[in-house]
Every structure is written in C-alpha cells, then in structure tokens.
Design an enzyme around this catalytic site. Structure first.
Site, PDB file in Angstrom:
ATOM      1  N   HIS A  71      -3.383  28.413   9.000  1.00 29.84           N
ATOM      2  CA  HIS A  71      -4.819  28.679   9.015  1.00 29.84           C
ATOM      3  C   HIS A  71      -5.421  28.668  10.413  1.00 29.84           C
ATOM      4  O   HIS A  71      -6.650  28.605  10.545  1.00 29.84           O
ATOM      5  CB  HIS A  71      -5.559  27.655   8.152  1.00 29.84           C
ATOM      6  CG  HIS A  71      -5.448  27.889   6.683  1.00 29.84           C
ATOM      7  ND1 HIS A  71      -6.243  28.789   5.989  1.00 29.84           N
ATOM      8  CD2 HIS A  71      -4.616  27.350   5.753  1.00 29.84           C
ATOM      9  CE1 HIS A  71      -5.912  28.774   4.705  1.00 29.84           C
ATOM     10  NE2 HIS A  71      -4.929  27.916   4.543  1.00 29.84           N
ATOM     11  N   LYS A 109     -18.033  36.483   1.164  1.00 31.22           N
ATOM     12  CA  LYS A 109     -19.064  36.145   0.187  1.00 31.22           C
ATOM     13  C   LYS A 109     -20.376  36.854   0.526  1.00 31.22           C
ATOM     14  O   LYS A 109     -21.068  37.378  -0.363  1.00 31.22           O
ATOM     15  CB  LYS A 109     -19.273  34.630   0.162  1.00 31.22           C
ATOM     16  CG  LYS A 109     -18.057  33.843  -0.284  1.00 31.22           C
ATOM     17  CD  LYS A 109     -18.137  32.382   0.121  1.00 31.22           C
ATOM     18  CE  LYS A 109     -16.797  31.687  -0.056  1.00 31.22           C
ATOM     19  NZ  LYS A 109     -16.715  30.377   0.598  1.00 31.22           N
ATOM     20  N   LYS A 137     -21.521  27.823   8.471  1.00 35.52           N
ATOM     21  CA  LYS A 137     -20.108  27.486   8.526  1.00 35.52           C
ATOM     22  C   LYS A 137     -19.958  26.155   9.249  1.00 35.52           C
ATOM     23  O   LYS A 137     -20.919  25.638   9.822  1.00 35.52           O
ATOM     24  CB  LYS A 137     -19.309  28.574   9.242  1.00 35.52           C
ATOM     25  CG  LYS A 137     -19.851  28.921  10.635  1.00 35.52           C
ATOM     26  CD  LYS A 137     -19.167  30.152  11.220  1.00 35.52           C
ATOM     27  CE  LYS A 137     -19.724  31.426  10.614  1.00 35.52           C
ATOM     28  NZ  LYS A 137     -18.753  32.144   9.807  1.00 35.52           N
ATOM     29  N   ARG A 138     -18.764  25.608   9.221  1.00 33.31           N
ATOM     30  CA  ARG A 138     -18.488  24.376   9.957  1.00 33.31           C
ATOM     31  C   ARG A 138     -18.914  24.544  11.409  1.00 33.31           C
ATOM     32  O   ARG A 138     -18.700  25.593  12.014  1.00 33.31           O
ATOM     33  CB  ARG A 138     -16.981  24.101   9.860  1.00 33.31           C
ATOM     34  CG  ARG A 138     -16.481  22.871  10.569  1.00 33.31           C
ATOM     35  CD  ARG A 138     -15.054  22.564  10.098  1.00 33.31           C
ATOM     36  NE  ARG A 138     -14.178  23.709  10.230  1.00 33.31           N
ATOM     37  CZ  ARG A 138     -13.376  23.930  11.279  1.00 33.31           C
ATOM     38  NH1 ARG A 138     -13.379  23.094  12.297  1.00 33.31           N
ATOM     39  NH2 ARG A 138     -12.574  24.974  11.300  1.00 33.31           N
ATOM     40  N   LYS A 145     -16.532  28.889  16.695  1.00 32.40           N
ATOM     41  CA  LYS A 145     -17.367  29.682  15.792  1.00 32.40           C
ATOM     42  C   LYS A 145     -18.658  30.135  16.472  1.00 32.40           C
ATOM     43  O   LYS A 145     -19.387  30.959  15.951  1.00 32.40           O
ATOM     44  CB  LYS A 145     -17.643  28.895  14.518  1.00 32.40           C
ATOM     45  CG  LYS A 145     -16.365  28.631  13.700  1.00 32.40           C
ATOM     46  CD  LYS A 145     -16.649  27.822  12.453  1.00 32.40           C
ATOM     47  CE  LYS A 145     -15.385  27.505  11.673  1.00 32.40           C
ATOM     48  NZ  LYS A 145     -14.797  28.675  10.999  1.00 32.40           N
ATOM     49  N   THR A 173     -13.974  33.213   5.056  1.00 33.27           N
ATOM     50  CA  THR A 173     -14.261  33.622   3.678  1.00 33.27           C
ATOM     51  C   THR A 173     -15.762  33.730   3.457  1.00 33.27           C
ATOM     52  O   THR A 173     -16.206  34.458   2.570  1.00 33.27           O
ATOM     53  CB  THR A 173     -13.666  32.631   2.652  1.00 33.27           C
ATOM     54  OG1 THR A 173     -14.074  31.303   2.985  1.00 33.27           O
ATOM     55  CG2 THR A 173     -12.152  32.710   2.632  1.00 33.27           C
TER      56      THR A 173
END
Length: 790
Positions: free
Chosen positions: A333, A633, A521-522, A527, A629
C-alpha cells in the site's frame, strides 16, 4: 406484513421490553438501535450458519488486516437485505423512525483508506458469494475521537461499544492463547456478519480481543497491592485497547509488535485448528484449501508464525515453508520505502522470542535460492530480509508468498521499477496489479439516495448495485438538459443535507449555495493539505486586494485525523484553522470564500461530505499515493477531480476523460528529473505569490498559539530537516500550476450545465472502480476461489 417482518417486530418488541422496559416510541436512539440490530441478527442467523459451512467446505480466503473501518452497520445491512422500507414502515407504525439511528456511533476500527478498503472488499466478496472472511483486532477504543480546540487537534477515546455491540457474537469456546516475551494472553474472537447484497451469502469478520489468562489476582488484592492485582489484566488489554498506539519509544514499538503478532497468531491458530478438525495432522491439503491475503505489512508475522505452528505439528522447516509460500499473498500500500515496516532484531526478540530466528531461516533459504539462480552478490545483499540486524517485512512478504500486488496501475509500475525493483527482476511472475475499488452499495446507494433513484429510473433497473459498469449506458444523457438539471437539483439537495448535518452535529453553519470543494483524508504531508491551504490563503489575498474579482463563492472543506505523535500534521490542522479564522474575520471577502475543518472524520461524515461535494481535491505529490479510494467515492457521486496524475487519478482520468476533470502538476518523471537540483528557495525568491503565503506563516499574519508550528512548517519547506530535503513533497514546484487549475475549476462552475456534464460523465464512467470488480480479480487471478452461491 410478511412473515419475516412479523419475526422482526416480535424480536424488536421482546428485546425492548426485556432489556429496557420500553416500547419503540419510548426507546432512546441507542436502545432502539440495539433492539433492532438484535432483531436483524435473528433474521440472518440461518443464512449465516449455512454460509459458514459453505465457506469451510471450499477453497477459502482469509483477509488479514490491522484495520477494518466498517462504520455504522445498521443502514448498510438493511439496504443489503432489502428491508429498509419495510423496517421504516414498522417503526413509524410504532411511533419511532430509522432517522433516529443517525446519531449512533461508527465502529471506528480503522484509520482511513486501508481499513475502509478492507471493509469494502468483505462487502463485495459477500455480494459475489465468494468464500472470503476477515481477521483483525477488536480495538476497545478504535482510533480516537478528534476534537478541535482553538484550532488544535485533541484526541479523546472513542468508546464505540459503550452502548453495546449488537452486530458481534462473542465466541469464548474458540479462544486461543498467544504467547509473548513478557506474558501470555487469551485471544477471544468476536464475529461480525458481512451481509451480501441480493444473496443469501454472509461473510464473517472475526475480530480478536486480548484478555488475561487470570483477570484478577485475589491474593495481591488481599495483600492490598491493588494495582498489582490487575496488572496482568491491564497489560493484556493494552494489546487490543487502541488502534496504532504511539510508537515513538521502544515500549510503544513493542506494543505495536504485540498487536501485529497477536492477531496474526490467533488467526493462524484458528485456521490450523479448523483444518485439523477435518484432516487431522496431514497438512498436505492445507495450501490447496487456504489463501491468506496480507493487507499491508502489519500481518506479515503470520508467515513465520504459520511455519512455527506447522513445525509444532511435526513438519520440517522446508515443508512448512513451502506450504506458507503457497498460502500467503501480499498487498503493498505504499511507494515510500520509509513507510515499509522494519523491525530491529532486539525489539522483535523481546516482543516475540523465536520469531526472528525463523525469519533468519527464511533469509538463509533466500540466499541459497538467489545464489542458485546466479543473482549478483550486491543484489542478494540488497534483497536480504534480515539486513542491518532488522527484519524487513515487505521483503519477507514478497519472498515467502505467492503473489504481491499494487493497488493502482501507476503504483504497481513504481513498485516494479523502484521500490521492489530487485524483487521484480528475479521474480516478475509474482507481481500483479489490482486497482482498488469501493462498494457502490454504501458509497452511492446509501450515501446518496436521490442520485441513486435517478440512476435507477434512467437505467430502468437497479442492476448497477451489483454491476456498476452498467452506468456507462447513461452517458447517452450527458447532453440531456433535463437530466443535467435534475442532477444539479440533487446536488443542491445534498448541499442542504450536509449543511443541516454540520449544524446539528458540530454547530457549524455553512452556505449551501456555494461551491463545495473538499479535501478529505488522513492528514499527512504527502497528501499535501498544506499545499491546499496555502493556495486558499493566496486566493484570500487576491480577493482582498482586488486582484481577483470574479471568484464564484466557495466553501473549502477539510477533514481528517493526524496521528497523535505527528506534530507537523497537527501543525497543518492548526494552520487550516488559522486561515479559516483570518478569512472569517475579514468583511472584505465575506460571501466569497470560507474554510471549514470538519472534526472527527469517519465513515458517517464521509457519506455526508462525499454526496455533497462538487470538487474532489486529490493533490498528492505524483508518485506518492498508492491509489486512493476517496477519489473513487467522490467520482461516483459526481464530483470532478482536481488532482495530480498520482495513484488511481491516472485511471480515473482515463475512464472519464481529461475534459471532465482538472489535472495539474509535475508528473512522476518530472519529479524524478528535478530531484537532484530542486531548489525551493529559488521559487520563493522568484514568485511573489509563494513568498506572500510563506511569509504569512512567520510574519504575524497567522497565529499558531505560540507553539512554533508555523515556523516549523515554513522551515520544512525552505530549510528541510535532518530527515528530509527542503520541500520534500514539491509544494512550491506545483504551487502555480495548482493555483491556476483551482481558478479554472472555479470559473467553470459558473456554467451550471457544462459543469454538471463533467460530473455526470464521472458518474457514468466510475464502473471500473467498484470493489466488486477488484475482488473478482483477486478471486480469479490470485486466490483461485469460486462462488459458493446456492
């Protein structure tokens, strides 16, 4: 009323009366949830028992994951059983409503995408009637509840079982013992049903809870050693108390290792015990009947543990290893080498004596195998599993397993060419790609009922619920103004619903008539929430100065949790709050721009935000996000992607088209070429916009409460740190291009029909990103399992 609903009503009324002495109308939301869930468990009990027997009789896959972010079960289970409307009518007739259950807590047994992916995969396997079941940990407090106090993240325990856990069954008789270096504990399984949509098949998620062998030392208590009397209990329960305990110290690392070994060992003992009931001690068929998927490196200790268990049954190391190699498969991952787990020998020996010795045996076998293949000595050295007196878990998983897969096409290619290049050169046949997916049952049907109804009406059936690719047929409506206006109306309805939820749950007021731009998101540097908030700060400066006058009113939403010990990520959360306060206090920009941080991001919050979003921000540095992901969505709910060509964004753009999304920034190749001579200070000096937003961090424009967080963020970009170069995630390299793309999106929202057409195209082309497709590929290409449908 059907016989099934009569049974539900009887069970519901009986439980409420027996446990609470109340009727449905009198029950609190948590009491009603408990009673209704127990009634539903009665409905599924026969199918669950039959499904377990069918799974046990077939070649069977077990999904091992440290996280299963299942969220709130009741609504999803009613949907999958086709009982939502019937139950709503039943409750209304008794003076209650399903809406009351929206206040019930999520089961927060995961941190983000990894855990939610695991939950989606179990959902899809159940729907496809595949013999797949999950193993994990039943955390007492899950991750944590996030509160924002004066802009700072504060962690509170998430007591998700405070009101009971109606969807779990404790199985004391199937408990096992797990031995560590400093103690031995009982692993007690709790089984949760995973209900398939439109099928009688029900999967099982078995979660292990750590308990002491002796819960209370009466003699020590009697001697007035009150703490000592419960010392063993506390030490055992620490293992399953909290998801991802802080591991900044050796003690924290040992606890993390104990967690990983705990559920790996318990799960393997469970499999071996079940096998022996049928086959005795002849393990020749074990690999033929079992596939075990390791979801990231957290459960990789399962490999030496299976070898240990099989040796205890009388097998030789070589025979045990060959069975393990045929059983295990590994999902990677991450493309960042520093994120691959490595455990020092001394810590592993202290936590689980004997494990490192088995890993050394595996490593010795690897060296012999590579030497026989004629692999050069320098490559053998790089591939060694125990190099540097530490166990490298990803290398162990690749060697001692059957397959390794990435989770997006770009990610898999980076694994082959960079992160695991040596392994790919020697064992190319082991590498596969399995692009992630999401279940459309929860993330479209449940999250967005109005849009779901439109899709069903236009398609003429609900077949998209089990074949998401059917939505491609609706591309024929992308120029139908009537349909597009209906889609616009639905999006506005979801804006209003999300705004009402924010007001009710968090006391936050937002204008539903603005563009909803979301980055959820985290919280992590790669990110690039920091890039997102810096660009918003620049928009603020330009609107305030009059440089930017034609900006469509926009609310920018952030949501996500930082790891408790990740101070830089906590600084980013504080910065988002500080920019929000700066903008909110300035009447010069009133009505044009707003920043909102949504606290305690979880599955329920995600369902609200995702259905309402217009713009999906997926802006990680190219080459760092394995897949994502959340992007899928949001795509399925008609948000356009504003993002880099990273992770699954690449495939999203291929499916929906560049014209339906907004791609910016350096590609993987550019970042690779620029790495050696990249100088963010040169960009700071040459670009006045960059200089303006960075200076605002340290010149008093923004207040970090005296913590030094903002100075540290400033330094991380322009000076770097002992563990990384300046601007390690290339925020300044992409800043200008990102800002331009952001403005392009904003301008395009002014043409409602044209912008809706982009969103519609995303919906219609999201079929590839169903977890049904992903899990079917795993089943056929990796696990070699077949449907048990009857």
């Amino acid at each position: 009323m059907t016989e099934r609903m009569k049974a539900v009503q009887t069970a519901l009324d009986t439980f409420l009366l027996r446990e609470y002495h109340k009727t449905a109308a009198e029950a609190s939301p948590n009491e009603l949830h408990m009673a209704l869930s127990r009634a539903m468990m009665n409905v599924i009990s026969a199918d669950w028992r039959t499904s377990r027997a069918a799974h046990a009789a077939a070649r069977h896959t077990f999904y091992l994951s440290a996280e299963f972010l299942v969220g709130r079960a009741i609504f999803n289970n009613l949907l999958c059983l086709g009982m939502t409307q019937e139950v709503e009518e039943l409750l209304r007739a008794q003076g209650a409503s399903l809406e009351e259950l929206e206040s019930v807590e999520d089961a927060a047994l995961g941190n983000g995408g990894l855990g939610r992916l695991a939950a989606c995969y179990l959902d899809s396997a159940a729907t496809l009637s595949l013999p797949l079941d999950g193993y994990g940990i039943r955390y007492r407090y899950g991750l944590f509840k996030q509160q924002i106090e004066q802009g700072f993240q504060k962690e509170q325990p998430d007591d998700w079982t405070h009101w009971g856990d109606p969807w779990s069954v404790r199985c004391d008789e199937e408990a096992v013992e797990v031995a560590f270096g400093r103690h031995t504990v009982r692993a007690v399984p709790y089984d949760m049903p995973v209900i398939g949509y439109g099928t009688h098949n029900i999967g099982t998620l078995r979660l292990w809870q750590a308990e002491p062998l002796i819960p209370f030392d009466f003699m020590r208590f009697n001697d007035q050693d009150y703490d000592g009397a419960v010392e063993a209990k506390n030490r055992a329960e620490d293992i399953s108390r909290v998801l991802y305990p802080n591991d900044s110290s050796d003690e924290g690392k040992i606890l993390r290792l104990e967690q990983e070994y705990f559920f790996s060992s318990a799960s393997l003992q469970d499999m071996v015990r079940a096998y022996k009931r049928v086959h005795g001690t002849d393990f020749l068929q074990f690999a033929a009947l079992h596939a075990v998927q390791l979801n990231d490196t957290h459960p990789v200790l399962a490999i030496p543990e299976l070898i240990r268990l099989l040796k205890n049954e009388g097998l030789s190391f070589d025979d045990a290893f060959e069975i393990a190699r045929a059983v295990f498969c590994y999902t990677n991952h991450t493309v960042m080498p520093e994120a691959l787990e490595t455990w020092p020998k001394d810590l592993l020996e202290r936590a689980v004596p004997g494990m490192y010795a088995i890993i050394e045996q595996i490593d010795a076998r690897l060296h012999r195998e590579l030497t026989d293949r004629g692999v050069p000595a320098d490559r053998i050295s790089r591939m060694s599993i125990t190099r540097g007196d530490a166990a490298h878990m990803a290398d162990l998983a690749v060697y001692a397993g059957r397959f390794v897969n990435g989770v997006a096409r770009l990610h898999t290619e980076i694994l082959k060419s960079s992160v695991l290049a040596d392994w790919y050169a020697v064992y190319p046949e082991r590498f596969q790609n399995k692009t992630n997916g999401i279940t459309q049952r929860r993330w479209l049907a449940l999250a967005n009922p109005e849009l779901s109804a439109l899709l069903t009406r236009l398609l003429g059936s609900e077949r998209w619920l089990t074949d998401l690719s059917a939505l491609r047929e609706l591309l024929s409506f992308e120029n139908d103004q009537g349909v597009l206006r209906e889609f616009i109306s639905i999006k506005k309805t979801r804006h209003q619903a999300f705004a009402a939820w924010l007001r009710r749950v968090h006391g936050i007021e937002v204008d539903p008539d603005t563009v909803f731009d979301v980055q959820i998101k985290r919280i992590h540097e790669y990110k690039r929430q920091l890039l997102g908030i810096l660009a918003i700060l620049e928009l603020y400066f330009e609107i305030k100065s009059g440089e930017l006058s034609d900006f469509a009113p926009t609310t920018f939403f952030f949501a996500g949790k930082s790891a408790p010990g990740y101070l830089r990520a906590k600084g980013i959360i504080k910065l988002i709050g500080a920019v929000s306060d700066l903008i909110a206090a300035d009447p010069a920009v009133a009505g044009k721009i707003r920043v909102v941080f949504v606290p305690n991001y979880n599955v329920t919050a995600a369902q609200q935000i995702i259905a309402a979003a217009d713009v999906s921000e997926q802006i990680s540095t190219a080459g760092t996000e394995a897949s994502g992901t959340g992007n899928m969505k949001l795509m399925a709910n008609g948000a356009v992607t504003l993002g880099t060509l990273d992770g699954a964004n690449v495939e999203i753009v291929e499916e929906a088209g560049l014209e339906a999304n907004y791609i910016f920034g350096a590609h993987v190749e550019e970042i690779h070429d620029r790495a050696a001579d990249y100088d963010p200070n040169a960009l700071y000096q040459s670009d006045s916009r960059i200089r303006r937003v960075l200076d605002a961090l340290v010149d008093g424009t923004l207040d970090d409460g005296g913590t030094g967080y903002f100075q540290e963020l400033y330094d991380s970009i322009l000076k770097g740190a002992s563990w990384h170069n300046p601007d390690q995630y290339y925020l300044l390299l992409d800043f200008g291009r990102y800002l331009d793309a952001k403005l392009t999106v904003n301008r395009d929202t002014c043409d409602e029909i044209a912008f809706a057409r982009k969103g519609w195209r995303n919906i219609c082309t999201c079929g590839k990103f169903s977890s049904d497709r992903a899990i079917a590929e795993y089943a056929s290409d990796i696990w070699k399992i077949e449907s048990t449908a009857r």
